[in-house]
Design an enzyme around this catalytic site. Structure first.
Site, PDB file in Angstrom:
ATOM      1  N   CYS A  23       0.819  -1.223   0.000  1.00  0.00           N
ATOM      2  CA  CYS A  23       0.000   0.000   0.000  1.00  0.00           C
ATOM      3  C   CYS A  23       0.852   1.272   0.000  1.00  0.00           C
ATOM      4  O   CYS A  23       0.309   2.377  -0.095  1.00  0.00           O
ATOM      5  CB  CYS A  23      -0.942   0.019   1.204  1.00  0.00           C
ATOM      6  SG  CYS A  23      -2.231  -1.208   1.076  1.00  0.00           S
TER       7      CYS A  23
ATOM      8  N   TYR B 124      -3.136   4.608   5.638  1.00  0.00           N
ATOM      9  CA  TYR B 124      -2.426   3.370   5.996  1.00  0.00           C
ATOM     10  C   TYR B 124      -1.067   3.303   5.282  1.00  0.00           C
ATOM     11  O   TYR B 124      -0.038   2.993   5.881  1.00  0.00           O
ATOM     12  CB  TYR B 124      -3.324   2.186   5.626  1.00  0.00           C
ATOM     13  CG  TYR B 124      -2.715   0.823   5.778  1.00  0.00           C
ATOM     14  CD1 TYR B 124      -2.496   0.267   7.032  1.00  0.00           C
ATOM     15  CD2 TYR B 124      -2.374   0.060   4.655  1.00  0.00           C
ATOM     16  CE1 TYR B 124      -1.953  -1.004   7.172  1.00  0.00           C
ATOM     17  CE2 TYR B 124      -1.840  -1.212   4.782  1.00  0.00           C
ATOM     18  CZ  TYR B 124      -1.629  -1.741   6.044  1.00  0.00           C
ATOM     19  OH  TYR B 124      -1.088  -2.999   6.168  1.00  0.00           O
TER      20      TYR B 124
HETATM   21  P1  NAD Z   1      -3.775  -8.479  11.955  1.00  0.00           P
HETATM   22  O1  NAD Z   1      -4.740  -7.358  12.040  1.00  0.00           O
HETATM   23  O2  NAD Z   1      -4.320  -9.863  11.962  1.00  0.00           O
HETATM   24  O3  NAD Z   1      -2.700  -8.375  13.119  1.00  0.00           O
HETATM   25  C1  NAD Z   1      -2.283  -7.142  13.679  1.00  0.00           C
HETATM   26  C2  NAD Z   1      -2.352  -7.297  15.173  1.00  0.00           C
HETATM   27  O4  NAD Z   1      -1.907  -6.067  15.780  1.00  0.00           O
HETATM   28  C3  NAD Z   1      -3.774  -7.548  15.711  1.00  0.00           C
HETATM   29  O5  NAD Z   1      -3.830  -8.770  16.426  1.00  0.00           O
HETATM   30  C4  NAD Z   1      -4.048  -6.368  16.599  1.00  0.00           C
HETATM   31  O6  NAD Z   1      -4.803  -6.679  17.765  1.00  0.00           O
HETATM   32  C5  NAD Z   1      -2.642  -5.916  16.960  1.00  0.00           C
HETATM   33  N1  NAD Z   1      -2.668  -4.541  17.460  1.00  0.00           N
HETATM   34  C6  NAD Z   1      -3.408  -3.504  16.970  1.00  0.00           C
HETATM   35  N2  NAD Z   1      -3.253  -2.434  17.754  1.00  0.00           N
HETATM   36  C7  NAD Z   1      -2.392  -2.801  18.750  1.00  0.00           C
HETATM   37  C8  NAD Z   1      -1.864  -2.107  19.865  1.00  0.00           C
HETATM   38  N3  NAD Z   1      -2.203  -0.835  20.123  1.00  0.00           N
HETATM   39  N4  NAD Z   1      -1.023  -2.770  20.685  1.00  0.00           N
HETATM   40  C9  NAD Z   1      -0.708  -4.073  20.460  1.00  0.00           C
HETATM   41  N5  NAD Z   1      -1.180  -4.768  19.406  1.00  0.00           N
HETATM   42  C10 NAD Z   1      -2.027  -4.143  18.566  1.00  0.00           C
HETATM   43  O7  NAD Z   1      -2.894  -8.214  10.646  1.00  0.00           O
HETATM   44  P2  NAD Z   1      -1.866  -9.170   9.858  1.00  0.00           P
HETATM   45  O8  NAD Z   1      -2.501  -9.502   8.570  1.00  0.00           O
HETATM   46  O9  NAD Z   1      -1.401 -10.250  10.720  1.00  0.00           O
HETATM   47  O10 NAD Z   1      -0.697  -8.128   9.548  1.00  0.00           O
HETATM   48  C11 NAD Z   1       0.491  -8.058  10.315  1.00  0.00           C
HETATM   49  C12 NAD Z   1       1.348  -6.904   9.808  1.00  0.00           C
HETATM   50  O11 NAD Z   1       1.633  -7.061   8.419  1.00  0.00           O
HETATM   51  C13 NAD Z   1       0.679  -5.528   9.950  1.00  0.00           C
HETATM   52  O12 NAD Z   1       1.634  -4.572  10.315  1.00  0.00           O
HETATM   53  C14 NAD Z   1       0.172  -5.254   8.567  1.00  0.00           C
HETATM   54  O13 NAD Z   1       0.041  -3.854   8.330  1.00  0.00           O
HETATM   55  C15 NAD Z   1       1.239  -5.900   7.709  1.00  0.00           C
HETATM   56  N6  NAD Z   1       0.721  -6.256   6.378  1.00  0.00           N
HETATM   57  C16 NAD Z   1      -0.146  -7.318   6.246  1.00  0.00           C
HETATM   58  C17 NAD Z   1      -0.633  -7.646   4.984  1.00  0.00           C
HETATM   59  C18 NAD Z   1      -1.564  -8.810   4.789  1.00  0.00           C
HETATM   60  O14 NAD Z   1      -1.904  -9.085   3.631  1.00  0.00           O
HETATM   61  N7  NAD Z   1      -1.982  -9.529   5.827  1.00  0.00           N
HETATM   62  C19 NAD Z   1      -0.245  -6.901   3.870  1.00  0.00           C
HETATM   63  C20 NAD Z   1       0.617  -5.817   4.044  1.00  0.00           C
HETATM   64  C21 NAD Z   1       1.106  -5.523   5.305  1.00  0.00           C
END
Ligand code: NAD
Length: 336
Positions: A119, A148
């Protein structure tokens, strides 16, 4: 490879939960931190702390006594969530990432891996369905579509400067649509593969074959299975490469094709109903040249095989949810 003490933030989330188990399987001691427990299975972490990482003192506690940090915690979701919550996402993620990175510096962490995203790439390079794969340097001049993406870019810069000025070894990975079992599949935070698996499973289990697709369904993406993602980030953490790098598949499919693949896995025929909804950029694909060069590796699990595992898991969730709903309806009708 000796045993390391490792922190995974966002360990209650989709990728983080899988990563904890994966790193333990490699023989490491792993602490998980999140504001919530994993939703679909208990954590296996050696130590699991419920902490809000927007707060600096919590980040200090989380990063104490570890050598490596995989920084995954983020306020995020699918296209619907990302388009509707710019202020909250930018605010929360800036706090989480700034505080976690600085606490890692204060606690003498050696290696830090930040999970950025496709993104970050500018909207003007993603206006067509059939676009060229995105190379890492094409993130600039910057113009991400959503808050984001802007936050991810800012934290990338922060990581680069922390390495230059403080010597903390920061790695930056840009994920391209990671999917798999045990991720959000309903409620608004789910992403396209999970949402489509859910809709197809509902169609199969209820006999109503109509599937709603946001937009004309011709928007394109690439999708990478979770097992490949885990291997890739472990390899990157062990490398001496510190610039941002893509991690994804470079096979581009339309959302309509994604629906067809999932329907075939489910063994049903569906009718697509195209409705208005947030679609994100028109086309996006990962250029994996740098990934191949740096890690001598790239994701190899096919979309069909990853989706088969994901669909099986989501169909089971949908089945349980429908059974629960019908027993609640029955109870309700008895009370009336
Ligand atoms: P997810 O939403 O399942 O996991 C993120 C976790 O962060 C959640 O469990 C949430 O509770 C936790 N979180 C949010 N706020 C918080 C806080 N204040 N303190 C502690 N924990 C907190 O997302 P994911 O798919 O597992 O993604 C993990 C990482 O990878 C993220 O940084 C996301 O931006 C990045 N990412 C994921 C994708 C994808 O396709 N899944 C793509 C690009 C980037």
């Amino acid at each position: 490879m000796g045993q390391k003490r490792i922190l995974v933030t966002g360990a209650g989330g989709f990728i983080g939960h899988h990563l904890v188990t994966f790193l333990q399987g490699r023989g490491h001691w792993v602490r998980g931190v999140d504001i919530k427990e994993p939703e679909f299975a208990p954590t296996t972490a050696d130590d699991f702390l419920l902490l809000d990482l927007r707060r600096w003192e919590n980040c200090l506690e989380a990063t104490a006594g570890v050598e490596e940090v995989y920084a995954l915690a983020a306020d995020m979701g699918g296209m619907g969530y990302i388009h509707a919550n710019h202020a909250r996402i930018l605010h929360d993620n800036i706090l989480i990432n700034t505080h976690t990175l600085d606490a890692a510096r204060v606690n003498g962490v050696k290696r830090y891996l930040y999970t950025s995203s496709a993104c970050v790439y500018p909207e003007y390079r993603q206006l067509e369905v059939d676009i060229a794969p995105l190379k890492e340097e094409e993130a600039y001049p910057a113009q991400p579509q959503d808050a984001y993406g802007w936050e991810k870019l800012i934290t990338e810069r922060l990581c680069l400067h922390y390495r230059e000025e403080y010597g903390l070894h920061t790695h930056i990975v840009r994920f391209h649509n990671i999917f798999g079992p045990q991720g959000a599949w309903e409620g608004g935070r789910e992403k396209a593969p999970a949402a489509i698996c859910r809709k197809v499973a509902v169609a199969k289990l209820t006999g109503n074959d109509e599937i709603e697709v946001w937009g004309d369904g011709e928007q394109t993406r690439s999708f990478c299975y979770i097992d490949d993602c885990l291997i890739g980030i472990e390899k990157l953490m062990a490398s001496d490469f510190y610039d941002p790098i893509n991690l994804g598949q470079d096979r581009m499919v339309t959302i309509n094709e994604l629906v067809d693949i999932v329907a075939e896995i489910a063994g049903i025929t569906v009718t697509k109903k195209h409705i208005t909804g947030p679609q994100g950029v028109r086309g996006r694909n990962s250029d994996n040249a740098l990934l191949r060069q740096v890690l001598n590796w790239e994701p190899g699990i096919s979309l069909e095989s990853g989706l088969a595992d994901t669909y099986t898991w989501i169909e089971e969730q949908v089945r349980q949810s429908l059974m629960q709903k019908s027993s609640e309806d029955l109870m309700h009708s008895r009370i009336l």
